[in-house]
Design an enzyme around this catalytic site. Structure first.
Site, PDB file in Angstrom:
ATOM      1  N   HIS A  19    -120.796  -3.497  -0.390  1.00  0.00           N
ATOM      2  CA  HIS A  19    -120.821  -3.151  -1.807  1.00  0.00           C
ATOM      3  C   HIS A  19    -121.841  -3.990  -2.565  1.00  0.00           C
ATOM      4  CE1 HIS A  19    -118.214  -6.549  -3.245  1.00  0.00           C
ATOM      5  NE2 HIS A  19    -117.544  -6.373  -2.120  1.00  0.00           N
TER       6      HIS A  19
ATOM      7  N   ASP B 121    -119.775 -12.208  -1.169  1.00  0.00           N
ATOM      8  CA  ASP B 121    -118.996 -11.016  -1.527  1.00  0.00           C
ATOM      9  C   ASP B 121    -119.749 -10.196  -2.569  1.00  0.00           C
ATOM     10  OD1 ASP B 121    -116.898  -9.221  -1.755  1.00  0.00           O
ATOM     11  OD2 ASP B 121    -115.708 -10.498  -3.061  1.00  0.00           O
TER      12      ASP B 121
ATOM     13  N   GLU C 186    -117.006  -1.607  -5.812  1.00  0.00           N
ATOM     14  CA  GLU C 186    -115.852  -1.897  -4.951  1.00  0.00           C
ATOM     15  C   GLU C 186    -114.881  -2.829  -5.638  1.00  0.00           C
ATOM     16  OE1 GLU C 186    -113.479  -4.241  -2.048  1.00  0.00           O
ATOM     17  OE2 GLU C 186    -115.008  -4.960  -3.440  1.00  0.00           O
ATOM     18  N   GLU C 187    -115.397  -3.794  -6.402  1.00  0.00           N
ATOM     19  CA  GLU C 187    -114.562  -4.871  -6.908  1.00  0.00           C
ATOM     20  C   GLU C 187    -113.503  -4.410  -7.921  1.00  0.00           C
ATOM     21  OE1 GLU C 187    -114.241  -7.546  -5.612  1.00  0.00           O
ATOM     22  OE2 GLU C 187    -116.106  -8.362  -4.845  1.00  0.00           O
TER      23      GLU C 187
ATOM     24  N   ASP D 174    -117.853  -6.688   4.755  1.00  0.00           N
ATOM     25  CA  ASP D 174    -117.376  -7.183   3.456  1.00  0.00           C
ATOM     26  C   ASP D 174    -116.373  -8.314   3.655  1.00  0.00           C
ATOM     27  OD1 ASP D 174    -116.859  -7.522   0.784  1.00  0.00           O
ATOM     28  OD2 ASP D 174    -115.540  -5.781   0.599  1.00  0.00           O
TER      29      ASP D 174
ATOM     30  N   HIS E  94    -114.615 -14.590  -5.072  1.00  0.00           N
ATOM     31  CA  HIS E  94    -114.395 -14.315  -6.502  1.00  0.00           C
ATOM     32  C   HIS E  94    -114.497 -15.567  -7.387  1.00  0.00           C
ATOM     33  CE1 HIS E  94    -111.843 -10.472  -5.459  1.00  0.00           C
ATOM     34  NE2 HIS E  94    -113.091 -10.420  -5.002  1.00  0.00           N
TER      35      HIS E  94
END
Length: 467
Positions: free
Chosen positions: A279, A291, A325-326, A353, A423
Site C-alpha cells: 500500500h 509500513d 489500506e490504513e 506489508d 504507526h
C-alpha cells in the site's frame, strides 16, 4: 562504471529461461543484492515525499512518483486506477496531562487515532477508569463510567512469538474502543499503544464509529507504553486522578486518489494475472518506510528484476500500489471490483506489508493440495534462509481477490522489531536495513517467477522443479 554494471547484468541474464530454477533464483538474489533499486526508491519515497496519509498532498505526490518510476521501467502498460478515499487530518499536535488531587500535573505523550473526532476546543478533563477488555467495561457499567474517560490498557501479549498474533489479540480496543465506551456514557477514550517495547512514542491507527450518530461520537487517542504504565500505577494509588487531553483532528469529504498499476504482459497466458503489491499510503507521524514503503519498492523491484534478467513471464505480471489500506481499504476494494467486472482471472497475488526486515518465508491462503505442491519449492529458498512456509493470512490488500481459484500469499519478514515502528513517528528511513530490504525483494521475485512458470494447477511434485 555504468557500462561495467550493464555488461555484468547482461552476463547474469544470458539464457535465464533455459536454466534450472536454482540457477535462476541465484541470479535473482545476486541482482537484487548487487544492483537493486529498492533502497534507492525507498530513500526518495521516504525522504523526499514523506508521509502519505490518504487524501493528503504526500499521497498525491507518491502517486505521481510511482507512475513515473513504473513508466521508466519499460513495462507493457502503466496506468492510474481512480478511487475515492477518506480525508482525515490530524490538525495541531495533541496535548495531554495527568492531574493529581493536589493539582500537580504530569505531561504524557498521546496522538489522535485515525478517524477520531476532535475534543472540544478547550479539551476534555475528567476522571479516568482503567479497563483491559470490553467485558470488564460492561461489568463496570454506566454508573462507574458515565462522564469519565476510559483507559484501555491491554498490552500486546509478550510471550507470543508471532507479534502479529499478539497485535491481533489487543487491537480491538483501539478499533472499537470508542463505540463500546460511548454505550456507557464515557466522554473520551485513551488506548495503550500497540507496541511490545516500553517507550515514549504513541502509535496511531484506525478506529471506527460504525453507524454511531455524530452527536454520540467521543474522541479517541493512543498513549505511549511508558505513559500507560505510569498512568496505571498512578490509578492504583489514587482512583480520583484526572486526565486532560486536547486534539484538533477533523474528517473531511472524500477525495479522489489512485491505485498505481504496471504490467508485463504474459507471453503464453496473458489473460491469467499474477499481482504483487503493497500500500502506497501511510500514517502521518513518520514517513511510512516500513509500513508500507518497503512493500511498495520491493514490489516494484519484482518487475524491474524480471526485465533486467530477461525473464519473460508466461502470465501477465502486475505490480499494484494500493491506496488507502490504513484507513479504509478503498484501493484494494476498487481493484477487486474492477477485476471482477472485467472477468479477469487472477491466479496468484502476493503482498508485502509486514515491514522491510529480514525475510523468513511466506504464508499462503490456498487449498491443501496447492500448499503441498508449493512446499516442493521450499528447498530452492533454503540456501537464502527463507524456509518458513506456512498456511495462514496473506495481506489486507490482496484479501478482496480471495476466491476458490486464486492463491494469496504474504511475505513474512522477521516480526520482532516491526511493532516498535508500526504507526509511530519512528517509522522512518533510518530504521531500514538495505540488505534486509533487498533480500525481501529477491524472495518475492523468486516466488513470482515460480508461480508464473508452474502456475497453480500444474504444480505437481518435486520432480517438476529443476533443482
Amino acid at each position: 562504471m555504468k557500462l561495467v554494471k550493464y555488461l555484468l547484468l547482461v552476463l547474469v541474464s544470458i539464457q535465464v529461461n533455459s536454466q534450472s530454477d536454482a540457477e535462476v533464483l541465484e541470479k535473482i538474489y545476486k541482482a537484487s543484492l548487487t544492483y537493486g533499486k529498492s533502497y534507492e526508491w525507498l530513500d526518495y519515497l521516504s525522504n523526499q515525499i514523506g508521509s502519505r496519509l490518504s487524501g493528503s498532498l504526500g499521497a498525491e505526490k507518491a502517486v505521481e512518483w510511482g507512475k513515473a518510476e513504473l513508466d521508466s521501467l519499460g513495462l507493457d502498460k502503466v496506468w492510474l486506477q481512480p478511487v475515492m478515499v477518506p480525508k482525515w487530518i490530524r490538525g495541531a499536535k495533541e496535548y495531554a496531562f495527568i492531574e493529581t488531587k493536589s493539582g500537580r500535573t504530569t505531561t504524557v505523550n498521546i496522538c489522535a487515532l485515525g478517524g477520531s473526532v476532535a475534543t472540544p476546543a478547550l479539551g476534555i478533563k475528567a476522571n479516568i477508569v482503567e479497563v483491559h477488555d470490553f467485558e470488564e467495561l460492561a461489568d463496570l457499567g454506566e454508573d462507574n463510567i458515565k462522564g469519565k474517560i476510559v483507559f484501555y490498557n491491554r498490552p500486546m501479549q509478550p510471550d507470543i512469538i508471532n507479534t502479529f498474533e499478539a497485535y491481533g489479540g489487543c487491537v480491538n480496543q483501539r478499533y472499537k474502543g470508542a463505540i463500546e465506551a460511548s454505550k456507557y456514557g464515557a466522554v473520551g477514550v485513551i488506548v495503550r499503544s500497540m507496541n511490545l517495547r516500553l517507550d515514549d512514542l504513541p502509535h496511531t491507527g484506525s478506529m471506527t464509529y460504525e453507524n454511531l450518530s455524530v452527536s454520540k461520537r467521543i474522541p479517541s487517542a493512543a498513549i505511549s507504553t511508558n505513559d500507560a504504565e505510569m498512568l496505571s500505577s498512578m490509578l492504583a494509588l489514587d482512583k480520583n486522578i484526572k486526565f486532560y487531553f486536547k486534539q484538533s483532528c477533523k474528517q473531511l469529504a472524500d477525495v479522489q486518489s489512485y491505485n498505481v498499476i504496471g504490467e508485463i504482459r504474459g507471453s503464453e497466458f496473458p489473460n491469467e494475472y499474477i499481482i504483487v503489491g503493497g500500500h502506497l499510503d501511510s500514517w502521518d507521524l513518520g514517513d511510512g518506510s516500513h509500513d508500507d514503503g518497503a512493500g511498495i519498492v520491493q514490489s516494484m523491484e519484482v518487475l524491474r528484476l524480471m526485465k533486467e534478467l530477461n525473464i519473460n513471464p508466461k502470465r501477465s505480471i502486475r505490480v499494484v500500489m494500493f491506496m488507502n489500506e490504513e484507513n479504509g481499504l478503498r484501493g484494494a476494494t476498487k481493484y477487486a471490483e474492477v477485476a471482477k467486472s472485467k472477468n479477469e482471472n487472477h491466479v496468484f497475488a502476493l503482498e508485502s506489508d509486514a515491514g522491510g526486515f529480514t525475510p523468513r518465508g511466506f504464508s499462503f491462503e490456498c487449498s491443501d493440495a496447492v500448499y503441498n505442491k508449493v512446499l516442493a519449492w521450499k528447498p530452492l529458498f533454503e540456501p537464502y534462509l527463507i524456509h518458513h512456509f506456512v498456511k495462514g493470512g496473506s495481506g489486507a490488500d490482496v484479501g478482496p481477490l480471495k476466491s476458490d481459484t486464486t492463491v494469496l500469499a504474504g511475505l513474512r519478514p522477521d516480526t520482532q522489531r516491526y511493532f516498535d515502528h508500526h504507526h509511530a513517528s519512528n517509522d522512518t528511513f533510518d530504521a531500514i536495513n538495505k540488505r534486509e530490504l533487498e533480500l525481501g525483494a529477491a524472495s518475492m521475485t523468486s516466488l513470482i517467477y515460480l508461480f508464473d512458470k508452474y502456475g497453480t494447477s500444474s504444480i505437481s511434485n518435486q520432480e517438476q522443479i529443476k533443482n
